[in-house]
Design a protein around this motif. Sequence first.
Motif, PDB file in Angstrom:
ATOM      1  N   PHE A  11      50.665 -18.281  22.595  1.00  0.00           N
ATOM      2  CA  PHE A  11      51.257 -16.969  22.832  1.00  0.00           C
ATOM      3  C   PHE A  11      50.313 -15.841  22.433  1.00  0.00           C
ATOM      4  O   PHE A  11      50.165 -14.864  23.162  1.00  0.00           O
ATOM      5  N   SER A  12      49.671 -15.928  21.288  1.00  0.00           N
ATOM      6  CA  SER A  12      48.773 -14.866  20.841  1.00  0.00           C
ATOM      7  C   SER A  12      47.565 -14.735  21.773  1.00  0.00           C
ATOM      8  O   SER A  12      47.089 -13.630  22.043  1.00  0.00           O
ATOM      9  N   GLU A  13      47.086 -15.847  22.289  1.00  0.00           N
ATOM     10  CA  GLU A  13      45.969 -15.796  23.237  1.00  0.00           C
ATOM     11  C   GLU A  13      46.390 -15.147  24.543  1.00  0.00           C
ATOM     12  O   GLU A  13      45.627 -14.393  25.150  1.00  0.00           O
ATOM     13  N   VAL A  19      46.334  -7.718  27.078  1.00  0.00           N
ATOM     14  CA  VAL A  19      45.867  -6.438  26.539  1.00  0.00           C
ATOM     15  C   VAL A  19      44.432  -6.175  26.978  1.00  0.00           C
ATOM     16  O   VAL A  19      44.076  -5.063  27.378  1.00  0.00           O
ATOM     17  N   GLY A  20      43.599  -7.192  26.929  1.00  0.00           N
ATOM     18  CA  GLY A  20      42.214  -7.049  27.385  1.00  0.00           C
ATOM     19  C   GLY A  20      42.129  -6.678  28.855  1.00  0.00           C
ATOM     20  O   GLY A  20      41.326  -5.825  29.250  1.00  0.00           O
TER      21      GLY A  20
END
Length: 135
Positions: A11-13, A19-20
């Motif tokens: 999930f964080s990736e 966002v990137g």
Amino acid sequence: MRKILRNNNGFSELVCSLVGLMVITCMLVISITFIKVVNHQVALNEFGNQYILTVCDYGTTSSTEVDDRFEQLEESLLISPDVSYSTTYLTGSKVQYGELITITLKSEMEINLLGFDRTLEFEITKTGRSKYYWK
């Protein structure tokens, strides 16, 4: 099945990737807008360079040749600036040989940057000397 739903390793990736991607997209939009603004400034500068040469060569601020050149520049550079003159006139729109002619070109451009509309104003001043001797 519960074990898979509770696992947050990816999930964080995923969030970092999204966002990137949004940051890269915003930077691309900003750079394209910047290129448009610079292109408009360069086109207005070239318009002024070509137009002052014509005005100085014919020694007048209003004639068919000068007006035709103005229209040609509008069509080729795709801008339509407002023009004002500052000079010492001999008679009407005629400027005697050696007199200083100053033209001021003003143009507006609307840009949309990330959803915000903005109007930018550009102003260019060019100066030259009349090359035509009126008898």
